[in-house]
Design a protein around this motif. Structure first.
Motif, mmCIF file in Angstrom:
data_model
loop_
_atom_site.group_PDB
_atom_site.id
_atom_site.type_symbol
_atom_site.label_atom_id
_atom_site.label_comp_id
_atom_site.label_asym_id
_atom_site.label_seq_id
_atom_site.Cartn_x
_atom_site.Cartn_y
_atom_site.Cartn_z
ATOM 1 N N LEU A 106 -8.629 -4.691 1.232
ATOM 2 C CA LEU A 106 -7.806 -5.288 2.287
ATOM 3 C C LEU A 106 -8.365 -5.057 3.691
ATOM 4 C CD1 LEU A 106 -4.274 -4.538 0.820
ATOM 5 C CD2 LEU A 106 -5.556 -6.677 0.755
ATOM 6 N N LYS A 107 -9.332 -4.177 3.818
ATOM 7 C CA LYS A 107 -10.115 -3.951 5.040
ATOM 8 C C LYS A 107 -9.407 -3.246 6.189
ATOM 9 C CE LYS A 107 -13.513 -6.276 3.187
ATOM 10 N NZ LYS A 107 -14.172 -5.547 2.145
ATOM 11 N N ARG A 108 -8.095 -3.095 6.128
ATOM 12 C CA ARG A 108 -7.365 -2.421 7.204
ATOM 13 C C ARG A 108 -6.255 -1.579 6.598
ATOM 14 N NH1 ARG A 108 -5.500 -6.355 11.405
ATOM 15 N NH2 ARG A 108 -5.141 -4.461 12.576
ATOM 16 N N THR A 109 -5.534 -0.886 7.436
ATOM 17 C CA THR A 109 -4.465 -0.007 6.983
ATOM 18 C C THR A 109 -3.405 -0.795 6.201
ATOM 19 O OG1 THR A 109 -4.805 1.419 8.892
ATOM 20 C CG2 THR A 109 -2.703 1.642 7.742
ATOM 21 N N THR A 110 -2.977 -0.226 5.091
ATOM 22 C CA THR A 110 -1.916 -0.792 4.270
ATOM 23 C C THR A 110 -0.682 0.097 4.414
ATOM 24 O OG1 THR A 110 -3.513 -1.742 2.749
ATOM 25 C CG2 THR A 110 -1.275 -1.460 1.916
ATOM 26 N N TYR A 111 0.475 -0.537 4.491
ATOM 27 C CA TYR A 111 1.731 0.171 4.722
ATOM 28 C C TYR A 111 2.621 0.033 3.495
ATOM 29 C CZ TYR A 111 -0.061 0.064 9.430
ATOM 30 O OH TYR A 111 -0.863 0.224 10.518
ATOM 31 N N LEU A 112 3.023 1.167 2.936
ATOM 32 C CA LEU A 112 3.824 1.194 1.723
ATOM 33 C C LEU A 112 5.189 1.810 2.031
ATOM 34 C CD1 LEU A 112 0.661 2.048 1.029
ATOM 35 C CD2 LEU A 112 1.564 2.026 -1.254
ATOM 36 N N ASP A 130 -3.393 -11.829 1.590
ATOM 37 C CA ASP A 130 -3.868 -11.061 2.744
ATOM 38 C C ASP A 130 -2.704 -10.278 3.352
ATOM 39 O OD1 ASP A 130 -5.667 -10.041 4.589
ATOM 40 O OD2 ASP A 130 -5.355 -11.702 5.995
ATOM 41 N N CYS A 131 -2.035 -9.510 2.502
ATOM 42 C CA CYS A 131 -0.812 -8.816 2.897
ATOM 43 C C CYS A 131 -0.964 -7.309 2.681
ATOM 44 C CB CYS A 131 0.378 -9.346 2.093
ATOM 45 S SG CYS A 131 1.934 -8.616 2.620
ATOM 46 N N ARG A 132 -0.836 -6.574 3.771
ATOM 47 C CA ARG A 132 -0.964 -5.119 3.724
ATOM 48 C C ARG A 132 0.368 -4.405 3.942
ATOM 49 N NH1 ARG A 132 -3.164 -3.709 7.990
ATOM 50 N NH2 ARG A 132 -3.020 -5.689 9.055
ATOM 51 N N PHE A 133 1.464 -5.123 3.812
ATOM 52 C CA PHE A 133 2.804 -4.576 4.042
ATOM 53 C C PHE A 133 3.593 -4.719 2.755
ATOM 54 C CE2 PHE A 133 0.882 -6.213 7.853
ATOM 55 C CZ PHE A 133 0.954 -5.125 8.687
#
Length: 143
Positions: free
Chosen positions: A82-88, A48-51
């Motif tokens: 992931l349902k929300r904003t992901t940061y790359l 559950d990681c979007r970073f």
């Protein structure tokens, strides 16, 4: 401990920072790029990681077909999973970053403004990790 490890990519999860780290180990063929990014997405779902910190310093030059695949085929898969904003945060060599910034095929940061993912490019890991942590804190406050 690596979540995914091949001759061309290693994916780890930094639980203390809640960041997935994808370290590309060499230039890749398109099928390797696709497999690697899909493995990254599966690891992101699992933790559950979007970073994400994507270290592309060992990938010499990125083909425009790879860029188009990432933008048009891969990134649209991320938000539904992931349902929300992901940061790359992309970690690049200085001369690759300079080439990226001058290459019309590579979108600038404003391209990502109204999309469910954000992208920034860095030449040093510490500012990249600081940006990811800032994004985490910003999201916590915004909730």
């Amino acid at each position: 401990m690596a979540l995914f490890s091949t001759a061309y990519l290693e994916i780890t999860y930094d639980a203390d920072r809640h960041v997935l780290v994808a370290k590309w180990l060499r230039g890749v063929m398109p099928f390797e790029l696709h497999r690697g990014y899909h493995a990254l997405l599966e690891a992101a779902v699992e933790h559950d990681c979007r970073f994400w910190l994507l270290d592309v310093r060992r990938r010499a030059g990125i083909d425009s077909a790879d860029i188009l695949w990432t933008l048009n085929d891969f990134l649209p898969l991320v938000q539904p999973r992931l349902k929300r904003t992901t940061y790359l945060a992309f970690l690049m060599l200085p001369h690759h970053l300079a080439g990226d910034l001058s290459d019309g095929r590579v979108p600038d940061s404003a391209y990502y403004d109204n999309r469910p993912y954000r992208n920034e490019r860095f030449t040093d890991a510490e500012p990249a990790l600081e940006w990811l942590q800032h994004c985490q804190k910003h999201e916590t406050v915004a909730r």
